[in-house]
Design a protein around this motif. Structure first.
Motif, PDB file in Angstrom:
ATOM      1  N   TRP A  53      50.535  -0.831 -33.810  1.00 28.00           N
ATOM      2  CA  TRP A  53      50.165   0.565 -33.514  1.00 28.00           C
ATOM      3  C   TRP A  53      49.737   1.343 -34.750  1.00 28.00           C
ATOM      4  O   TRP A  53      49.689   2.588 -34.719  1.00 28.00           O
ATOM      5  N   HIS A  54      49.386   0.617 -35.840  1.00 29.28           N
ATOM      6  CA  HIS A  54      48.817   1.270 -37.040  1.00 29.28           C
ATOM      7  C   HIS A  54      48.279   0.165 -37.944  1.00 29.28           C
ATOM      8  O   HIS A  54      49.042  -0.534 -38.595  1.00 29.28           O
ATOM      9  N   LEU A  55      46.957   0.049 -37.982  1.00 28.39           N
ATOM     10  CA  LEU A  55      46.352  -1.053 -38.740  1.00 28.39           C
ATOM     11  C   LEU A  55      45.100  -0.582 -39.459  1.00 28.39           C
ATOM     12  O   LEU A  55      44.286   0.148 -38.889  1.00 28.39           O
ATOM     13  N   HIS A  56      44.917  -1.054 -40.699  1.00 34.76           N
ATOM     14  CA  HIS A  56      43.669  -0.823 -41.433  1.00 34.76           C
ATOM     15  C   HIS A  56      42.865  -2.120 -41.441  1.00 34.76           C
ATOM     16  O   HIS A  56      43.324  -3.128 -41.976  1.00 34.76           O
ATOM     17  N   LEU A  57      41.659  -2.051 -40.855  1.00 32.77           N
ATOM     18  CA  LEU A  57      40.790  -3.241 -40.849  1.00 32.77           C
ATOM     19  C   LEU A  57      39.660  -3.122 -41.855  1.00 32.77           C
ATOM     20  O   LEU A  57      39.001  -4.107 -42.156  1.00 32.77           O
TER      21      LEU A  57
ATOM     22  N   ILE B 217      43.381   1.303 -34.653  1.00 30.26           N
ATOM     23  CA  ILE B 217      42.569   1.048 -35.843  1.00 30.26           C
ATOM     24  C   ILE B 217      42.370   2.337 -36.642  1.00 30.26           C
ATOM     25  O   ILE B 217      41.710   3.272 -36.175  1.00 30.26           O
ATOM     26  N   MET B 218      42.884   2.340 -37.847  1.00 34.58           N
ATOM     27  CA  MET B 218      42.803   3.544 -38.676  1.00 34.58           C
ATOM     28  C   MET B 218      41.359   3.874 -39.062  1.00 34.58           C
ATOM     29  O   MET B 218      40.568   2.964 -39.339  1.00 34.58           O
ATOM     30  N   PRO B 219      41.039   5.172 -39.078  1.00 37.09           N
ATOM     31  CA  PRO B 219      39.644   5.605 -39.260  1.00 37.09           C
ATOM     32  C   PRO B 219      39.290   6.006 -40.697  1.00 37.09           C
ATOM     33  O   PRO B 219      38.253   6.623 -40.902  1.00 37.09           O
TER      34      PRO B 219
ATOM     35  N   VAL C  99      43.914  10.624 -32.316  1.00 32.04           N
ATOM     36  CA  VAL C  99      43.263  11.314 -33.440  1.00 32.04           C
ATOM     37  C   VAL C  99      44.243  11.230 -34.593  1.00 32.04           C
ATOM     38  O   VAL C  99      45.458  11.353 -34.401  1.00 32.04           O
ATOM     39  N   LYS C 100      43.715  11.022 -35.811  1.00 34.57           N
ATOM     40  CA  LYS C 100      44.590  10.844 -36.962  1.00 34.57           C
ATOM     41  C   LYS C 100      44.519  12.051 -37.874  1.00 34.57           C
ATOM     42  O   LYS C 100      43.432  12.450 -38.311  1.00 34.57           O
ATOM     43  N   LEU C 101      45.674  12.603 -38.163  1.00 31.96           N
ATOM     44  CA  LEU C 101      45.761  13.716 -39.103  1.00 31.96           C
ATOM     45  C   LEU C 101      46.166  13.194 -40.484  1.00 31.96           C
ATOM     46  O   LEU C 101      47.274  12.681 -40.657  1.00 31.96           O
TER      47      LEU C 101
ATOM     48  N   GLU D  59      53.756   8.601 -38.176  1.00 35.92           N
ATOM     49  CA  GLU D  59      53.430   7.244 -38.581  1.00 35.92           C
ATOM     50  C   GLU D  59      54.210   6.824 -39.814  1.00 35.92           C
ATOM     51  O   GLU D  59      54.546   7.637 -40.659  1.00 35.92           O
ATOM     52  N   HIS D  60      54.448   5.526 -39.871  1.00 39.03           N
ATOM     53  CA  HIS D  60      55.126   4.878 -41.003  1.00 39.03           C
ATOM     54  C   HIS D  60      56.220   5.753 -41.614  1.00 39.03           C
ATOM     55  O   HIS D  60      56.149   6.132 -42.780  1.00 39.03           O
ATOM     56  N   ILE D  61      57.225   6.100 -40.820  1.00 35.43           N
ATOM     57  CA  ILE D  61      58.325   6.901 -41.372  1.00 35.43           C
ATOM     58  C   ILE D  61      59.095   6.069 -42.397  1.00 35.43           C
ATOM     59  O   ILE D  61      59.217   4.843 -42.270  1.00 35.43           O
TER      60      ILE D  61
ATOM     61  N   THR E 114      52.186  -1.687 -38.430  1.00 30.97           N
ATOM     62  CA  THR E 114      52.370  -2.403 -39.712  1.00 30.97           C
ATOM     63  C   THR E 114      51.843  -1.614 -40.901  1.00 30.97           C
ATOM     64  O   THR E 114      52.324  -1.771 -42.008  1.00 30.97           O
ATOM     65  N   ASP E 115      50.810  -0.784 -40.662  1.00 31.35           N
ATOM     66  CA  ASP E 115      50.084  -0.159 -41.779  1.00 31.35           C
ATOM     67  C   ASP E 115      49.578  -1.233 -42.733  1.00 31.35           C
ATOM     68  O   ASP E 115      49.447  -0.979 -43.938  1.00 31.35           O
ATOM     69  N   SER E 116      49.338  -2.427 -42.211  1.00 30.06           N
ATOM     70  CA  SER E 116      48.780  -3.484 -43.054  1.00 30.06           C
ATOM     71  C   SER E 116      47.461  -2.955 -43.619  1.00 30.06           C
ATOM     72  O   SER E 116      46.569  -2.559 -42.874  1.00 30.06           O
TER      73      SER E 116
END
Ligand code: DOR
Ligand code: ZN
Length: 346
Positions: free
Chosen positions: A12-16, A38-40, A98-100, A173-175, A246-248
């Motif tokens: 539920w949180h990934l950087h591609l 997918i993070m923007p 939407v990502k803040l 996210e990612h606390i 993961t915030d990978s």
């Protein structure tokens, strides 16, 4: 227990990223995960519905042969974001959030939000249509110590936003702190929090003791051990408000091993093995399905995956490559610093 079967997990949180880097890292995620948010934060960022559609097509075109993977798209919130465009993106069914990013908080966040009043109309629209807002929860005020930035954000930004727009559905996210865990627990059903793999494993000593370890540097930065323990307790509790993101975040090694190294840990390759280890060590393997496969879709109002994943514990330590070789350079895989005996059954 030496074997466990769970619904196929989601991230539920990934950087591609994009281009050569995306091509190189995508198989690491599609091997185990069915879907990912997918993070923007590309350069330039994914701001409009049209940007998100075009990015989604590039991801689908880069998928490895035969991969079953559904990229869940996200818009990057700016002070100029048009609420009508957000609603139109949501209506496609392909854009889930939407990502803040507070401006300046992390990688490629300079186009993010400085004045939160300027995005109130977007929040109102999102509350009406039930679209979750993903938040990077750190203040950027120079006077606030980097280890306090999450706690101060919760008090001075997140809580006031939620009071003004109580129906807004928020993913913290990612606390990384006990304060994050406590606030998420206090929030009712409009609030959830993702937890990364690496924040369940490292504390700030891992980054700084015995020489600086750039591959453990990420944002929010890992905190004291008491905070890591609070995260482990929350993740393994089964509480529906906590799930895996993961915030990978791949960066080529030369940009991590640098005088001004980039933030990000790359965990796509070994997250499921590491999570099985962490949950097993807590005697909580039976809660792994909730954290990795069930709580996330429930919050995002999506069905659980019907495919399954089996993890097996053996006497042999799991192996993974030290680095993923991409055309954009090598990316170091997160090293937990201990052997892991859990394997994902192929
Ligand atoms: O460690 C991080 N890396 N944290 C973020 O918030 C962004 C990410 C990235 O894009 O590299
Ligand atoms: Zn991230």
């Amino acid at each position: 227990m030496t074997q466990i079967t769970i619904p196929r997990p989601d991230d539920w949180h990934l950087h591609l990223r994009d281009g050569a880097m995306m091509q190189g890292v995508l198989p690491e995620t599609t091997r185990h995960f069915a879907r990912a948010i997918i993070m923007p934060n590309l350069v330039p960022p994914v701001v409009t519905a049209a940007d998100a559609m075009a990015y989604r097509e590039r991801i689908l075109a880069a998928l490895p042969e035969g991969a079953q993977f559904d990229p869940l798209m996200v818009l990057y919130l700016t002070e100029d974001t048009d609420p009508a465009d957000v609603a139109a993106a949501h209506a496609t069914g392909l854009v889930k959030s939407v990502k803040l990013y507070p401006a300046g908080a992390t990688t490629n966040s300079h186009g993010g939000v400085r004045d939160f009043d300027k995005v109130r109309a977007v929040f109102e629209t999102m509350a009406e249509i039930g679209m979750p807002l993903c938040m990077h929860g750190e203040v950027t005020t120079p006077e606030v110590d980097i280890f306090d930035r999450e706690a101060v954000f919760i008090e001075t930004i997140l809580d006031p936003i939620r009071r003004k727009t109580p129906d807004l559905r928020v993913v913290m996210e990612h606390i990384t702190t006990k304060q994050g865990v406590d606030y998420a627990r206090s929030g009712g059903d409009t609030l959830a929090a993702t937890i990364t793999t690496h924040h369940l494993i490292i504390n700030r000593n891992h980054i700084l003791v015995g020489g600086i370890k750039p591959h453990y540097y990420c944002l929010p930065v890992a905190k004291r051990e008491e905070h890591r323990l609070a995260l482990v307790e929350a993740a393994t509790s089964g509480d529906a408000r906590f799930f895996l993101g993961t915030d990978s975040a791949p960066h080529a090694d030369h940009l991590k091993e640098h005088a001004c190294g980039c933030a990000g840990c790359f965990t796509a390759t070994n997250t499921m093995q590491l999570l099985a280890h962490v949950f097993d060590a807590q005697g909580k393997l039976d809660e792994l399905a909730k954290f990795a496969s069930q709580n996330g879709p429930a919050f995002y109002r999506l069905p659980e995956n019907t495919a399954q994943m089996t993890l097996v514990k053996t006497d042999e330590a799991a192996q993974w490559p030290d680095k993923i070789m991409t055309e954009a350079g090598p990316v170091t895989v997160f090293d937990p610093g201990f052997p892991v005996y859990w394997h994902v059954q192929p």
